[in-house]
Enzyme design. Structure first.
Site, PDB file in Angstrom:
ATOM      1  N   ASP A  68       0.867  -1.185   0.000  1.00  0.00           N
ATOM      2  CA  ASP A  68       0.000   0.000   0.000  1.00  0.00           C
ATOM      3  C   ASP A  68       0.901   1.232   0.000  1.00  0.00           C
ATOM      4  O   ASP A  68       1.391   1.656   1.050  1.00  0.00           O
ATOM      5  CB  ASP A  68      -0.899   0.019   1.240  1.00  0.00           C
ATOM      6  CG  ASP A  68      -2.031  -0.978   1.161  1.00  0.00           C
ATOM      7  OD1 ASP A  68      -2.756  -0.965   0.154  1.00  0.00           O
ATOM      8  OD2 ASP A  68      -2.184  -1.779   2.092  1.00  0.00           O
TER       9      ASP A  68
ATOM     10  N   LYS B  59      -9.166   0.918  -5.969  1.00  0.00           N
ATOM     11  CA  LYS B  59      -9.918   0.542  -4.771  1.00  0.00           C
ATOM     12  C   LYS B  59     -10.748   1.738  -4.286  1.00  0.00           C
ATOM     13  O   LYS B  59     -10.459   2.877  -4.674  1.00  0.00           O
ATOM     14  CB  LYS B  59      -8.965   0.057  -3.672  1.00  0.00           C
ATOM     15  CG  LYS B  59      -7.891   1.078  -3.248  1.00  0.00           C
ATOM     16  CD  LYS B  59      -6.891   0.442  -2.305  1.00  0.00           C
ATOM     17  CE  LYS B  59      -5.896   1.482  -1.795  1.00  0.00           C
ATOM     18  NZ  LYS B  59      -4.832   0.897  -0.966  1.00  0.00           N
TER      19      LYS B  59
ATOM     20  N   HIS C 293     -11.802  -1.055   8.926  1.00  0.00           N
ATOM     21  CA  HIS C 293     -10.799  -1.706   9.766  1.00  0.00           C
ATOM     22  C   HIS C 293     -11.373  -2.021  11.146  1.00  0.00           C
ATOM     23  O   HIS C 293     -10.952  -2.980  11.791  1.00  0.00           O
ATOM     24  CB  HIS C 293      -9.566  -0.808   9.938  1.00  0.00           C
ATOM     25  CG  HIS C 293      -8.792  -0.574   8.688  1.00  0.00           C
ATOM     26  ND1 HIS C 293      -9.139   0.396   7.774  1.00  0.00           N
ATOM     27  CD2 HIS C 293      -7.695  -1.199   8.188  1.00  0.00           C
ATOM     28  CE1 HIS C 293      -8.270   0.371   6.771  1.00  0.00           C
ATOM     29  NE2 HIS C 293      -7.395  -0.577   6.993  1.00  0.00           N
TER      30      HIS C 293
ATOM     31  N   ASP D  69      -9.927  -7.126   0.208  1.00  0.00           N
ATOM     32  CA  ASP D  69      -9.254  -6.323   1.222  1.00  0.00           C
ATOM     33  C   ASP D  69      -8.847  -7.277   2.344  1.00  0.00           C
ATOM     34  O   ASP D  69      -9.219  -8.462   2.356  1.00  0.00           O
ATOM     35  CB  ASP D  69     -10.184  -5.200   1.715  1.00  0.00           C
ATOM     36  CG  ASP D  69      -9.413  -3.976   2.214  1.00  0.00           C
ATOM     37  OD1 ASP D  69      -8.204  -4.105   2.500  1.00  0.00           O
ATOM     38  OD2 ASP D  69     -10.017  -2.896   2.323  1.00  0.00           O
TER      39      ASP D  69
END
Length: 352
Positions: free
Chosen positions: A58, A162, A175, A246
């Site tokens: 990332d 994304k 998250h 993800d």
């Protein structure tokens, strides 16, 4: 796709990465000390298997840039959106330069691809997206992301868009929670889906879906939904690239069960590769208990994401006039006088 604990491979990690279900490695800041160390780590990972494992990271810019010291600071994508408001042509050119610098530096250290660009719209409600998004307006996002992708491609790297079909409208962070976007499909079509649709038309190589539920379309999060991944993304939008889940360790994935059930659900829904990060026990559980045979078409999609051979090392890269000019342009972003438009003939997007 699994992660690592430190800056070099340990014996247990070497054994785990040789498991036939493992197809890639995702790197984090804890795996980085210097460009030389990173290059040695990626060489060691690539030497483990044939065909080689994919190595991703990332590395978007702003607050999501895993490698700092020795790498060019990449501004958050919102800065490019701010340039767009005054000078769209200059913004496209700068986005191309950002993509080139970002990808050239990663390729010089052996990284195959980055999970970027973010195609979410900046609705002003999502803290986890925020300045990672280019803009509120879909056309600005599409054009800036296209230019960034072309810059990455020029440096030998594939892009991963994304978070399909759009994470920017919900306040909850996937998250930590299970976000729910209550909008109708028509609302998504008129806004959030536009950048994904256009980037697919531009040849986007890979996509990562969101751990977000869109109950007006399907009760499952997009990354576990055959409706979103097979009916809409593949059949309706015509996407032929790779689909990455993800991170299955995120709270937004919890609705699918334990980590093995999550992996099975994501693969069954249409993902080509699933990510299990920051939980070695969960990763081992997937390797021990998941019964899955990868379809040949998935392997072919993923094979296209290997970095193009012939990348320069960092020393030679720093001697390249093209790279030096691009790095100078990236350094101008966010200042009072970013580089202004060139003639349309020199605009990387105007040529396509």
């Amino acid at each position: 796709m699994l992660d690592l604990s430190g800056t070099e491979l340990g014996p247990e990690e070497r054994e785990r990465l040789r498991h036939p279900l493992v197809g890639g490695v995702i790197l984090f800041a804890r795996n980085y000390a210097s460009p030389a160390q990173l290059a040695e780590l990626t060489r060691a990972i690539h030497a483990l298997r044939e065909p080689r494992l994919l190595i991703g990271v990332d590395h978007e810019g702003g607050r999501v840039q895993r490698f700092r010291e020795g790498f060019t600071p990449i501004p958050p994508m919102r800065r490019l959106g701010e340039v767009w408001d005054a000078h769209p042509q200059a913004a496209r050119r700068l986005a191309h330069q950002v993509g080139y610098v970002l990808a050239a530096e990663l390729r010089a250290c052996g990284v195959d691809f980055s999970f970027t660009p973010v195609l979410d719209l900046d609705w002003g409600t999502s803290g986890v997206i925020g300045d990672r998004a280019f803009h509120r307006h879909p056309q600005a996002v599409s054009e800036l992301a296209h230019a960034l992708m072309l810059g990455m491609k020029a440096a030998g790297m594939a892009a991963v868009g994304k978070h399909f079909p759009g994470h920017g409208h919900v306040a909850a962070d996937s998250h930590l929670a299970v976000p729910v976007d209550e909008r109708e499909r028509a609302d998504l079509d008129l806004a959030d889906l536009i950048p994904f649709r256009q980037m697919i038309d531009y040849g986007l190589p890979a996509i990562m879906p969101a751990h977000v539920i869109y109950p007006r379309v399907d009760a499952r999060p997009a990354g576990f939904s055959p409706v979103w991944l097979q009916q809409i993304l593949r059949a309706e939008l015509g996407f032929t690239g790779a689909i990455f889940s993800d991170d299955l360790s995120m709270e937004g994935a919890s609705v699918a069960g334990d980590v093995v059930a999550r992996a099975r659900a994501a693969l069954t829904a249409g993902c080509d590769m699933v990510l299990v990060c920051n939980d070695p026990q969960a990763a081992q559980a997937v390797l021990n208990r998941l019964d899955w045979t990868q379809p040949a078409v998935s392997l072919a999609r993923l094979a296209r994401l290997h970095g193009r051979p012939g990348a320069r090392d960092l020393t030679r890269l720093h001697e390249d006039p093209r790279y030096a000019a691009a790095m100078h342009a990236v350094g101008s972003i966010g200042g009072k006088t970013p580089e202004l438009p060139l003639n349309a003939s020199n605009d990387p997007c105007a040529q396509r």
